[in-house]
Design an enzyme around this catalytic site. Structure first.
Site, PDB file in Angstrom:
ATOM      1  N   ARG A 239       0.845  -1.183   0.000  1.00  0.00           N
ATOM      2  CA  ARG A 239       0.000   0.000   0.000  1.00  0.00           C
ATOM      3  C   ARG A 239       0.887   1.242   0.000  1.00  0.00           C
ATOM      4  O   ARG A 239       1.862   1.310   0.763  1.00  0.00           O
ATOM      5  CB  ARG A 239      -0.903   0.025   1.241  1.00  0.00           C
ATOM      6  CG  ARG A 239      -2.045  -0.952   1.212  1.00  0.00           C
ATOM      7  CD  ARG A 239      -3.070  -0.593   0.130  1.00  0.00           C
ATOM      8  NE  ARG A 239      -4.214  -1.481   0.112  1.00  0.00           N
ATOM      9  CZ  ARG A 239      -4.375  -2.493  -0.744  1.00  0.00           C
ATOM     10  NH1 ARG A 239      -3.468  -2.763  -1.666  1.00  0.00           N
ATOM     11  NH2 ARG A 239      -5.466  -3.238  -0.691  1.00  0.00           N
ATOM     12  N   GLU A 268      -3.206   7.728  -4.799  1.00  0.00           N
ATOM     13  CA  GLU A 268      -3.421   7.002  -6.056  1.00  0.00           C
ATOM     14  C   GLU A 268      -4.617   7.592  -6.772  1.00  0.00           C
ATOM     15  O   GLU A 268      -5.634   7.805  -6.121  1.00  0.00           O
ATOM     16  CB  GLU A 268      -3.670   5.509  -5.787  1.00  0.00           C
ATOM     17  CG  GLU A 268      -2.400   4.798  -5.414  1.00  0.00           C
ATOM     18  CD  GLU A 268      -2.547   3.296  -5.284  1.00  0.00           C
ATOM     19  OE1 GLU A 268      -3.539   2.738  -5.794  1.00  0.00           O
ATOM     20  OE2 GLU A 268      -1.672   2.687  -4.674  1.00  0.00           O
ATOM     21  N   HIS A 287      -0.623   0.303  -9.841  1.00  0.00           N
ATOM     22  CA  HIS A 287      -1.351  -0.625  -8.950  1.00  0.00           C
ATOM     23  C   HIS A 287      -1.927  -1.800  -9.757  1.00  0.00           C
ATOM     24  O   HIS A 287      -3.148  -1.991  -9.813  1.00  0.00           O
ATOM     25  CB  HIS A 287      -2.459   0.120  -8.184  1.00  0.00           C
ATOM     26  CG  HIS A 287      -2.920  -0.610  -6.954  1.00  0.00           C
ATOM     27  ND1 HIS A 287      -3.390   0.028  -5.819  1.00  0.00           N
ATOM     28  CD2 HIS A 287      -2.991  -1.939  -6.654  1.00  0.00           C
ATOM     29  CE1 HIS A 287      -3.722  -0.869  -4.906  1.00  0.00           C
ATOM     30  NE2 HIS A 287      -3.493  -2.072  -5.399  1.00  0.00           N
TER      31      HIS A 287
HETATM   32  C1  GLV Z   1      -5.290  -4.866  -4.268  1.00  0.00           C
HETATM   33  O1  GLV Z   1      -4.517  -4.021  -3.942  1.00  0.00           O
HETATM   34  C2  GLV Z   1      -6.093  -5.638  -3.362  1.00  0.00           C
HETATM   35  O2  GLV Z   1      -6.180  -5.308  -2.158  1.00  0.00           O
HETATM   36  O3  GLV Z   1      -6.697  -6.600  -3.832  1.00  0.00           O
END
Ligand code: GLV
Length: 327
Positions: A239, A268, A287
């Site tokens: 994260r 983000e 991401h």
């Molecule tokens: C992606 O970051 C998730 O938490 O699935």
């Protein structure tokens, strides 16, 4: 019983959509970008079920706006966008998709590690820009990956998969987590448990795999970056807010560490004026760590299964707050 109404906050795999459409009256948000919060409030007014993503804020106000809501299903293993306590208080089960994206995310973390160390992105961009003029003994140098010490912060499911991948590269592992893995697992994967400062000081590569909690917010900031080796590579596929971006920028700029490779940022998406984007020694991807076809398909169908179970009053196969079923 009337057919339940469902709002799906983004396009998902057709297989999952078909599963839901077979049992519910579906409204699908087909824009590429998430529904704005105010729009989401309107969209959930009459729904029984909601299928949402990390980018949707699911809080008490939203639950107030959706008096019929009895099933919340998120396509992600993380769920920090959802006020789970509030959902539990209201007896609403919240589904998530653990397990299926573990290996896929570790693959990406390892790909980022290799891409940063071997300067793949800089090299590829240089070729496209017509800057490949010759073979030069001193160009695009980086550390060897094989044999380097890999520091893993957070030895959960994804951290352990990262450790497994490192075996093929003969990398000794130092790790820190609040929970220590059993000795046989440590031995199997050549892992040594150490305080976080030791992991940072002694590793050539540091990969972050912790959850985002108040304790892990900016876990890596000025102090921690100063501890790291000057040629170290820092990888984050967990994260964004686990790393302080301003501190990271300074550390990369001033050579306190060598490289960073990030799948996640704070915020983000990253803003285009973020100074991290000006650095050659920082790779940022949007991401996408779980973005393999089989994993995203399975995440979609798992989310559909959770949603439908919630609507049918059955226990969700993967529920964040199973205590709702005890009431
Ligand atoms: C992606 O970051 C998730 O938490 O699935």
């Amino acid at each position: 019983m009337p057919i339940p109404k469902v709002f799906i906050a983004r396009r998902i795999f057709q297989e999952a959509l078909d599963m839901i459409s077979a049992e519910a009256d579906v409204e699908l948000w087909s824009d590429e970008l998430p529904p704005p919060y105010e729009t989401l409030l309107q969209k959930v007014a009459n729904v029984d079920g909601l299928l949402c993503l990390l980018t949707d804020k699911i809080d008490a106000q939203l639950m107030d706006a959706a008096p019929n809501l009895r099933s919340i299903s998120q396509i992600a293993v993380g769920f920090e966008n959802i006020d789970v306590e509030e959902a539990t208080r209201r007896g609403i089960p919240v589904g998530y998709t653990p397990g299926v994206l573990t290996g896929t995310t570790a693959d990406m973390a390892f790909a980022l590690l290799m891409a940063a160390a071997r300067r793949l992105v800089e090299g590829a961009e240089a070729v496209r820009a017509g800057k490949w003029k010759t073979w030069h003994p001193l160009h695009y140098l980086g550390p060897d990956v094989f044999g380097g010490t890999l520091g893993i912060l957070g030895m959960g499911r994804i951290g352990l998969e990262m450790a497994k991948r490192a075996q093929g590269f003969d990398m000794p592992i130092l790790y820190y987590d609040v929970y220590r893995r059993p000795k046989d697992v440590e031995k199997q994967y050549n892992m040594t448990y150490a305080p976080i400062d030791t992991v940072l000081r002694q590793s050539d590569f540091v990969s972050v795999h912790v959850n985002l909690t108040p304790e892990t917010y900016h876990l890596i900031s000025h102090h921690e970056l100063h501890l790291m080796k000057s040629n170290a590579v820092l990888i984050n596929a967990a994260r964004g807010p686990v790393i302080d971006p301003a501190a990271l920028y300074l550390a990369l700029k001033e050579g306190q560490i060598g490289f960073a490779a990030l799948d996640v940022t704070e915020p983000e998406p990253i803003t285009m004026d973020d100074p991290l984007l000006t650095l050659d020694n920082c790779i940022i991807v949007p991401h996408i760590a779980s973005a393999s076809v089989p994993t995203r398909l399975r995440m979609s169908t798992m989310a559909a299964e959770n949603l439908l179970a919630g609507l049918n009053g059955q226990p969700m196969p993967n529920c964040v707050n199973p205590e709702v079923y005890e009431k």
